[in-house]
Design an enzyme around this catalytic site. Structure first.
Site, PDB file in Angstrom:
ATOM      1  N   SER A   1       0.830  -1.208   0.000  1.00 22.79           N
ATOM      2  CA  SER A   1       0.000   0.000   0.000  1.00 22.79           C
ATOM      3  C   SER A   1       0.864   1.257   0.000  1.00 22.79           C
ATOM      4  O   SER A   1       0.525   2.255  -0.659  1.00 22.79           O
ATOM      5  CB  SER A   1      -0.961  -0.002   1.191  1.00 22.79           C
ATOM      6  OG  SER A   1      -0.272  -0.160   2.399  1.00 22.79           O
ATOM      7  N   GLU A   2       1.993   1.237   0.722  1.00 25.52           N
ATOM      8  CA  GLU A   2       2.908   2.382   0.702  1.00 25.52           C
ATOM      9  C   GLU A   2       3.514   2.554  -0.685  1.00 25.52           C
ATOM     10  O   GLU A   2       3.664   3.685  -1.177  1.00 25.52           O
ATOM     11  CB  GLU A   2       4.011   2.178   1.742  1.00 25.52           C
ATOM     12  CG  GLU A   2       3.531   2.287   3.180  1.00 25.52           C
ATOM     13  CD  GLU A   2       4.557   1.807   4.192  1.00 25.52           C
ATOM     14  OE1 GLU A   2       4.482   2.228   5.356  1.00 25.52           O
ATOM     15  OE2 GLU A   2       5.443   0.995   3.823  1.00 25.52           O
TER      16      GLU A   2
ATOM     17  N   ASP B   1       9.023  -4.448  10.933  1.00 26.65           N
ATOM     18  CA  ASP B   1      10.219  -4.227  11.751  1.00 26.65           C
ATOM     19  C   ASP B   1      11.136  -5.447  11.707  1.00 26.65           C
ATOM     20  O   ASP B   1      12.359  -5.323  11.651  1.00 26.65           O
ATOM     21  CB  ASP B   1       9.824  -3.948  13.206  1.00 26.65           C
ATOM     22  CG  ASP B   1       9.038  -2.656  13.365  1.00 26.65           C
ATOM     23  OD1 ASP B   1       9.172  -1.775  12.493  1.00 26.65           O
ATOM     24  OD2 ASP B   1       8.301  -2.534  14.359  1.00 26.65           O
TER      25      ASP B   1
END
Length: 476
Positions: free
Chosen positions: A197-198, A264
């Site tokens: 999505s980014e 992360d």
């Protein structure tokens, strides 16, 4: 792709970015408040976890690499809690304290596994002088093999270009987990790791694989990147580099319980592997395997070298092998849903011999799944003396996990596995030797839960002590 784990202990990684503290208040709700139509939560458990860039650093440290962390905090209890939690997992913190701002904190109130409300304590660090961060990066560069910039748009990375330039001058790769659609800020980075999505927020919606690759390659060229890794959830990951064919890595997650913090883990493992000497392609392979492990855990999690080794060997996908306690609880719950009987035993298993193998095979015959809990190295020393164990914990667990009779192997730090047994509550608890059932650690808890406790005989004349003595006498 055949990839082996590097020696993460020789890898040094600096993480710079937005650090935050995640707080969780848990408790039952028994009534509605007379003051307003809201539930009353009686808090009985409080938990604190490092979040944001701090979680990236924890992922790096969990592999055994040297993790350094730079970020902005206030001078408050939250900052002290962060430092305390991170020091427990050997993350070296070098925070810039800003007395006019609070440490970013996210407080979640939960009851019966449902989040009722989240309260954010933050003002952002816009306008804070970035010079102290630049100075910390400059000092760390000679000691690291990779720089990670973890951007949550909270202000620590408002001046990201000087950071990239400092690393490039020192020939240190810069890996960035981006935020927002302005990728111009990250020009010249070694690698960006946007999720799908980014990525599409920058290049537009991609209708197919070809469009994703073409637009990704254009983005790499436009922003002078060395590479782009698009993480695509259940579709895996795609690595794009100019002049090379795209590398697509399918997801390795067998079951998905929680995707919190998976990004992360990806950038943390990737950076640690690069810093340890792996190629970019190999590092992405390991990061993909690690992501498959952590999404099978509840909450923000890290991955250990043993879990990663199991994942790249394919054992993690089957739901068996060496596990931590959280993974084991999930695996046991799934086994019970299938109606399987769970047997549990424990021991040091320092030098695995025929007596051990026979005992474990007999224990396995008593049920459908066998758990072996193994004493840690520190626990073994306390019980057996400073010269033991002969084989370290990781090696002992890997050997046990390779046995056909053994389904799950889990370590414990205490002198006895009583706490672990009470948490797992196997259907049958087994111990070898001349014990009486009531003398076995965890027996009372198992009986109270309706389970069984059984003593099995060891093979006569075969023991680790005898083997060690034979070696000393020159008969080994």
């Amino acid at each position: 792709m055949k990839v082996t784990l590097p020696d993460f202990r020789r890898a040094g990684v600096l993480v710079v970015g937005d650090v935050m503290l995640d707080r969780y208040w848990y408790g039952p709700t028994c009534r509605i408040s007379p003051e307003a139509p809201v539930p009353v939560v009686k808090v009985d458990t409080i938990e604190e976890r490092p979040g944001g860039a701090a979680n990236v650093a924890m992922n790096i440290a969990s592999l055994g690499a040297v993790a350094r962390l730079v970020g902005l905090t206030g001078i408050d209890d939250a900052a002290r809690a962060l430092i305390c939690k991170l020091s427990e997992v050997r993350v070296r913190c070098d925070f810039v304290s800003v007395p006019t701002h609070p440490t970013i904190t996210k407080l979640r109130v939960l009851s019966r596994n449902q989040q009722l409300i989240r309260l954010d304590f933050e003002e952002g660090f816009d306008g804070v002088d970035p010079t102290p961060i630049f100075e910390r990066i400059q000092l760390a560069l000679p000691q690291i093999g990779a720089l990670v910039l973890s951007d949550y748009a909270k202000g620590a990375l408002n001046s990201v270009q000087p950071m990239i330039q400092l690393a490039r001058k020192a020939n240190v790769p810069v890996l960035i987990d981006p935020k927002g659609s302005d990728f111009e800020r990250y020009r010249g980075a070694t690698l960006l790791t946007p999720n799908l999505s980014e990525f599409e927020a920058v290049v537009g919606r991609c209708k197919n694989e070809e469009e994703l690759v073409n637009r990704g390659m254009q983005l790499v060229a436009d922003f002078e990147l060395s590479a782009l890794l698009v993480t695509r959830s259940e579709q895996g990951m795609t690595l794009l580099q100019l002049g090379k064919p795209p590398l697509h890595l399918p997801t390795q997650a067998k079951e998905v319980f929680d995707v919190t913090g998976a990004g992360d883990t990806v950038i943390g493992v990737l950076a640690a592997a690069l810093a340890a000497g792996n190629s970019l392609e190999e590092s992405c392979f390991l990061a993909n395997a690690a992501a498959g492990v952590v999404v099978g855990k509840l909450g923000t999690s890290t991955v250990s070298p043993i879990e990663l080794e199991n994942a790249i060997r394919g054992r993690a996908e089957t739901g068996f092998g060496v596990m931590d306690e959280q993974q084991l609880k999930i695996a046991v719950a799934q086994a019970r849903q299938r109606g399987e009987k769970v047997v549990m035993t424990n021991g040091i298993f320092d030098i695995l011999h025929a007596g051990h193998v026979s005992y474990l095979a007999n224990a396995r015959k008593l049920g459908d799944r066998l758990i072996v809990a193994v004493n840690s190295d520190a626990s073994t020393k306390r019980l057996k003396g400073e010269k033991r164990p002969v084989n370290p914990l990781e090696q002992r667990m890997v050997v046990l996990g390779a046995l056909e009779a053994v389904d799950w192997v889990v370590p414990f730090e205490e002198d006895t596995p009583q706490r672990l047994i009470a948490d797992i509550l196997p259907d049958l608890l087994v111990k070898g030797g001349d014990y009486k059932p009531h003398e076995i650690a965890g027996s009372e808890e198992v009986w109270a839960a309706g389970g069984e406790v059984k003593v099995l005989n060891f093979e006569d004349g075969v023991s680790t002590t005898n083997i060690i003595q034979s070696i000393k006498n020159g008969r080994g």
